[in-house]
Design a protein around this motif. Structure first.
Motif, PDB file in Angstrom:
ATOM      1  N   ILE A 141      -2.233  -4.077  -6.594  1.00 39.87           N
ATOM      2  CA  ILE A 141      -3.506  -4.200  -7.314  1.00 39.87           C
ATOM      3  C   ILE A 141      -3.823  -2.849  -7.955  1.00 39.87           C
ATOM      4  O   ILE A 141      -4.311  -1.932  -7.287  1.00 39.87           O
ATOM      5  CB  ILE A 141      -4.645  -4.621  -6.372  1.00 39.87           C
ATOM      6  CG1 ILE A 141      -4.300  -5.950  -5.674  1.00 39.87           C
ATOM      7  CG2 ILE A 141      -5.960  -4.740  -7.139  1.00 39.87           C
ATOM      8  CD1 ILE A 141      -5.327  -6.383  -4.644  1.00 39.87           C
TER       9      ILE A 141
ATOM     10  N   GLU B 122      -0.333   3.924  -5.039  1.00 40.96           N
ATOM     11  CA  GLU B 122      -1.468   3.451  -5.822  1.00 40.96           C
ATOM     12  C   GLU B 122      -1.111   3.512  -7.298  1.00 40.96           C
ATOM     13  O   GLU B 122      -0.655   4.536  -7.797  1.00 40.96           O
ATOM     14  CB  GLU B 122      -2.705   4.309  -5.550  1.00 40.96           C
ATOM     15  CG  GLU B 122      -3.943   3.818  -6.276  1.00 40.96           C
ATOM     16  CD  GLU B 122      -5.177   4.658  -5.947  1.00 40.96           C
ATOM     17  OE1 GLU B 122      -6.277   4.104  -5.955  1.00 40.96           O
ATOM     18  OE2 GLU B 122      -5.016   5.866  -5.676  1.00 40.96           O
TER      19      GLU B 122
ATOM     20  N   VAL C  51      -2.562   3.121 -11.137  1.00 44.28           N
ATOM     21  CA  VAL C  51      -3.799   3.179 -11.908  1.00 44.28           C
ATOM     22  C   VAL C  51      -3.517   2.674 -13.309  1.00 44.28           C
ATOM     23  O   VAL C  51      -2.538   3.071 -13.943  1.00 44.28           O
ATOM     24  CB  VAL C  51      -4.354   4.616 -11.970  1.00 44.28           C
ATOM     25  CG1 VAL C  51      -5.631   4.664 -12.790  1.00 44.28           C
ATOM     26  CG2 VAL C  51      -4.596   5.144 -10.562  1.00 44.28           C
ATOM     27  N   CYS C  52      -4.369   1.763 -13.779  1.00 46.18           N
ATOM     28  CA  CYS C  52      -4.154   1.233 -15.123  1.00 46.18           C
ATOM     29  C   CYS C  52      -4.410   2.334 -16.158  1.00 46.18           C
ATOM     30  O   CYS C  52      -5.235   3.230 -15.957  1.00 46.18           O
ATOM     31  CB  CYS C  52      -5.074   0.033 -15.380  1.00 46.18           C
ATOM     32  SG  CYS C  52      -6.841   0.389 -15.376  1.00 46.18           S
TER      33      CYS C  52
ATOM     34  N   LYS D 277       0.823  -1.213   0.000  1.00 42.60           N
ATOM     35  CA  LYS D 277       0.000   0.000   0.000  1.00 42.60           C
ATOM     36  C   LYS D 277       0.852   1.257   0.000  1.00 42.60           C
ATOM     37  O   LYS D 277       0.406   2.322   0.402  1.00 42.60           O
ATOM     38  CB  LYS D 277      -0.934  -0.007   1.214  1.00 42.60           C
ATOM     39  CG  LYS D 277      -1.912  -1.184   1.191  1.00 42.60           C
ATOM     40  CD  LYS D 277      -2.873  -1.144   2.350  1.00 42.60           C
ATOM     41  CE  LYS D 277      -3.863  -2.294   2.269  1.00 42.60           C
ATOM     42  NZ  LYS D 277      -4.831  -2.316   3.380  1.00 42.60           N
TER      43      LYS D 277
ATOM     44  N   THR E 243      -5.693   0.093  -9.822  1.00 38.20           N
ATOM     45  CA  THR E 243      -7.103   0.471  -9.873  1.00 38.20           C
ATOM     46  C   THR E 243      -7.397   1.136 -11.221  1.00 38.20           C
ATOM     47  O   THR E 243      -6.510   1.362 -12.023  1.00 38.20           O
ATOM     48  CB  THR E 243      -7.434   1.440  -8.727  1.00 38.20           C
ATOM     49  OG1 THR E 243      -6.619   2.619  -8.861  1.00 38.20           O
ATOM     50  CG2 THR E 243      -7.165   0.802  -7.377  1.00 38.20           C
ATOM     51  N   GLY E 244      -8.665   1.442 -11.453  1.00 39.90           N
ATOM     52  CA  GLY E 244      -9.056   2.156 -12.658  1.00 39.90           C
ATOM     53  C   GLY E 244      -9.707   1.299 -13.716  1.00 39.90           C
ATOM     54  O   GLY E 244     -10.085   1.800 -14.780  1.00 39.90           O
ATOM     55  N   ASN E 245      -9.844  -0.016 -13.449  1.00 42.01           N
ATOM     56  CA  ASN E 245     -10.516  -0.856 -14.447  1.00 42.01           C
ATOM     57  C   ASN E 245     -12.018  -0.628 -14.393  1.00 42.01           C
ATOM     58  O   ASN E 245     -12.532   0.028 -13.486  1.00 42.01           O
ATOM     59  CB  ASN E 245     -10.177  -2.335 -14.225  1.00 42.01           C
ATOM     60  CG  ASN E 245     -10.670  -2.846 -12.886  1.00 42.01           C
ATOM     61  OD1 ASN E 245     -11.861  -2.981 -12.642  1.00 42.01           O
ATOM     62  ND2 ASN E 245      -9.726  -3.116 -11.976  1.00 42.01           N
TER      63      ASN E 245
ATOM     64  N   GLY F 223      -7.374 -10.450  -5.413  1.00 39.90           N
ATOM     65  CA  GLY F 223      -7.377  -9.203  -6.168  1.00 39.90           C
ATOM     66  C   GLY F 223      -6.610  -9.396  -7.465  1.00 39.90           C
ATOM     67  O   GLY F 223      -5.694 -10.223  -7.553  1.00 39.90           O
TER      68      GLY F 223
END
Length: 206
Positions: A177, A77, A79-80, A74, A179-181, A138
């Motif tokens: 993991i 972050e 983002v895709c 963590k 995010t943004g999908n 995830g």
């Protein structure tokens, strides 16, 4: 997306190590010990010595990799970012051909080539289950393992034979993991299953 696939490829391929010649096997039967399947010293090949140690006993394709073994990083972050599908396909083809190069250049016994490729191929199915939200994990990758991708080559361009210092059992200890999908609990399970079925129906059967 490239990093997601790269991490799993690196883990599977790191099972390959320097190989020495061995005598021809006296049997091609899988060794069964105490109800568990073992490939240790399969066929009498030195290249198969301690094969089971990588993912653990009776865990040929790392199918026992579970949510409980994951430590999500963590620190930042990610983002895709959508890229041209051709860019993605190019990079995945590079990974495919790299797998072929490692197997054919660093494994001399065709039996070991066959087994280690099937291990690699089968382990990738776990990521397919992640994508379809069947595994309970995830959808991500191990950043620590993926970081070794740049260490595949020696300075002269030959393939590295150095020990990266991890085993398959370390997978998930530095899990990222992105995010943004566009996953939606209300619709995506159905649409993803449809996409999976369409892709599988296009696979040529031999």
């Amino acid at each position: 997306m490239f990093s997601k696939f790269a991490s799993i490829v690196i883990v599977a391929l790191s099972a390959l190590s320097s190989v020495s010649a061995a005598a021809l096997p006296t049997s091609s039967d899988l060794v069964v010990r105490g109800g568990s399947h073992s490939f240790d010293n399969y066929g009498g090949f030195n290249s198969m010595s301690s094969f089971d140690n990588f993912y653990g006993s009776d865990n040929f394709d790392n199918s026992h990799f579970s949510e409980s073994s994951i430590t999500v990083v963590k620190e930042k972050e990610l983002v895709c970012h959508s890229q041209s599908i051709e860019i993605i396909q190019q990079r995945l083809l590079v990974l495919q051909e790299m797998a072929k190069r490692i197997i054919t250049e660093q494994v001399c016994e065709v039996e070991t080539q066959t087994i280690v490729f099937e291990q690699f191929h089968s382990s990738m199915h776990g990521f397919s289950r992640d994508l379809r939200r069947f595994s309970g994990r995830g959808v991500g990758y191990d950043s620590a393992i993926a970081s070794h991708f740049s260490n595949f080559y020696e300075s002269d361009g030959s393939l590295s034979t150095s020990d990266f210092g991890f085993s398959g059992q370390d997978l998930g200890h530095s899990y990222v993991i992105p995010t943004g999908n566009n996953w939606s609990d209300s619709r995506s399970r159905s649409s993803v299953n449809s996409a999976y079925s369409a892709a599988r129906s296009a696979v040529t059967k031999f």
